[in-house]
Enzyme design. Structure first.
Site, short mmCIF file in Angstrom:
data_model
loop_
_atom_site.label_atom_id
_atom_site.label_comp_id
_atom_site.label_asym_id
_atom_site.label_seq_id
_atom_site.Cartn_x
_atom_site.Cartn_y
_atom_site.Cartn_z
N ARG A 68 5.87 55.10 -15.64
CA ARG A 68 7.01 55.34 -14.76
C ARG A 68 7.46 56.79 -14.89
O ARG A 68 7.52 57.33 -15.99
CB ARG A 68 8.16 54.42 -15.12
CG ARG A 68 7.81 52.94 -15.06
CD ARG A 68 8.99 52.09 -15.55
NE ARG A 68 8.66 50.68 -15.57
CZ ARG A 68 9.50 49.73 -15.98
NH1 ARG A 68 10.71 50.06 -16.40
NH2 ARG A 68 9.13 48.46 -15.97
N ASP A 70 10.72 59.36 -13.86
CA ASP A 70 12.14 59.29 -13.51
C ASP A 70 12.42 59.97 -12.18
O ASP A 70 11.58 60.67 -11.62
CB ASP A 70 12.98 59.95 -14.61
CG ASP A 70 12.81 59.29 -15.95
OD1 ASP A 70 12.53 58.08 -15.99
OD2 ASP A 70 12.95 59.99 -16.97
N ARG A 221 11.03 65.56 -21.73
CA ARG A 221 12.13 66.45 -21.35
C ARG A 221 13.01 66.80 -22.55
O ARG A 221 13.52 67.92 -22.65
CB ARG A 221 12.95 65.80 -20.23
CG ARG A 221 12.23 65.74 -18.90
CD ARG A 221 12.92 64.84 -17.91
NE ARG A 221 14.30 65.23 -17.68
CZ ARG A 221 15.19 64.49 -17.02
NH1 ARG A 221 14.83 63.32 -16.52
NH2 ARG A 221 16.43 64.91 -16.87
#
Length: 283
Positions: A68, A70, A221
Site C-alpha cells: 500500500r 499512502d 518517510r
C-alpha cells in the site's frame, strides 16, 4: 532474519476456475488518497479494478497490490495482480486495453500471465523505494508534489554514514508510525544509499534509495525526515544509530512529506538477495 521467519501466509493460490494476470503499474499519487480502496475517496486500487472490470466484464474482479502507498505517494513500478473468473482474453491485450480505460494518472507498463500460486504481495521478495529532494527556495509548476524541496542539501557523505547503518535486520520501532498495527517491527534491509541525480529539467536532485523485504507504516518517510534533519544539524552517525537502537518513536525526526516518495520496483526473484539470506538469515 531468515525468510522462514517472515510469517507470511503459505496458502494463497487462486481457486480453480479463476485466472491471475500480473500488472506493473505507475501512478501519480497526487491524484489519489493512496493505493487502498476506501469509501468516499479515490484510490488507485479501485480505479484499476474498475478498468479491469470494463475489460473482462463482470467476473468478480479482485485487485491485490504488492504493498500500500499512502495519499500523495507515487508508484513507478508497483506490481499488482488482477484475479477474475476465467476468460481467454490474451494477456498482451491487458496493457493497451486497460490504458484505454484508465485516467492518464495511472498507466499499465506491462502485463503478463502468472501461475495461480503467484501473489503480488506474498510472493514479493524485495521492494525498493526512492525519495527525491531538490534544493529550491521556490516552487514550480513542473515538480510541485513530485519532488520535495529543501532549503539546502546536507553533506551526502554524512547522510550515507546514516544509511549504511540501516543495512541488515533491525527493529524499526523508532521509525514506525504510531498507527502501524504490525505486531513485529523487525525488518530486513538489503540496500540503503543517497546519491546525486538530475531531473529532466536539469535540476540537481538528491535521491535516497532503500530496498528491503517489507516496510512499516510511514517508515521510509520517517527515516528520510530523520536523516535529513540530523544531516542539517551535522549530527554524527552515532546519534542516528542511537536513535535506531532506542526503539523509541520520540527519537525520530519529523516525517518527510509524501511528495518525493516513489514505490520504485518490486522483485520476485528469490536469488537477487540470496546473499542477504546467507549472511543474516538465522535458521
Amino acid at each position: 532474519m531468515s525468510r522462514a521467519d517472515w510469517k507470511r501466509p503459505t496458502e494463497f493460490a487462486a481457486p480453480e476456475g479463476r485466472r491471475r494476470v500480473a500488472l506493473e503499474v505507475s501512478y501519480d499519487g497526487r491524484q489519489f488518497f493512496g493505493w487502498q480502496s476506501q469509501e468516499n475517496a479515490m484510490s488507485v486500487q479501485e480505479t484499476l479494478k474498475d478498468a479491469v472490470t470494463r475489460l473482462v466484464g463482470d467476473r468478480n474482479v479482485e485487485i491485490v497490490g504488492s504493498g500500500r502507498t499512502d495519499s500523495g505517494v507515487h508508484g513507478f513500478g508497483q506490481v499488482a495482480h488482477a484475479e477474475f473468473d476465467w476468460c481467454d482474453i490474451p494477456v498482451r491485450a491487458f496493457c493497451a486495453g486497460l490504458n484505454a480505460f484508465l485516467p492518464t494518472s495511472v498507466r499499465i507498463k506491462r502485463s503478463w500471465d502468472v501461475e495461480p500460486t503467484f501473489h503480488a504481495r506474498y510472493s514479493a521478495m524485495a521492494r525498493e523505494y526512492r525519495y527525491f529532494c531538490k534544493c529550491s527556495a521556490g516552487h514550480d509548476s513542473f515538480t510541485e508534489g513530485l519532488v520535495t524541496p529543501l532549503r539546502s542539501f546536507p553533506d551526502i557523505d554524512l547522510l550515507n554514514s546514516y544509511a549504511k547503518v540501516l543495512v541488515g535486520t533491525h527493529d524499526f520501532t523508532t521509525f514506525a508510525s504510531a498507527r502501524d498495527i504490525c505486531p513485529s517491527k523487525v525488518r530486513d534491509l538489503y540496500e540503503a544509499e543517497f546519491f546525486w541525480t538530475t531531473s529532466m529539467y536539469g535540476e540537481k536532485l538528491l535521491c535516497f534509495r532503500i530496498c528491503g523485504n517489507a516496510f512499516l507504516y510511514h517508515m521510509v518517510r520517517s527515516l528520510v525526515g530523520t536523516m535529513l534533519e540530523m544531516g542539517h544539524k551535522n549530527m554524527p552517525c552515532e546519534a542516528f544509530l542511537a536513535a535506531l537502537e532506542a526503539k523509541d518513536r520520540s527519537r525520530a525526526g519529523k516525517t518527510a512529506p509524501s511528495d518525493g516518495l516513489y514505490l520504485w520496483r518490486v522483485s520476485y526473484d528469490p536469488d537477487e538477495y540470496q546473499w542477504f539470506e546467507d549472511k543474516y538469515g538465522k535458521h
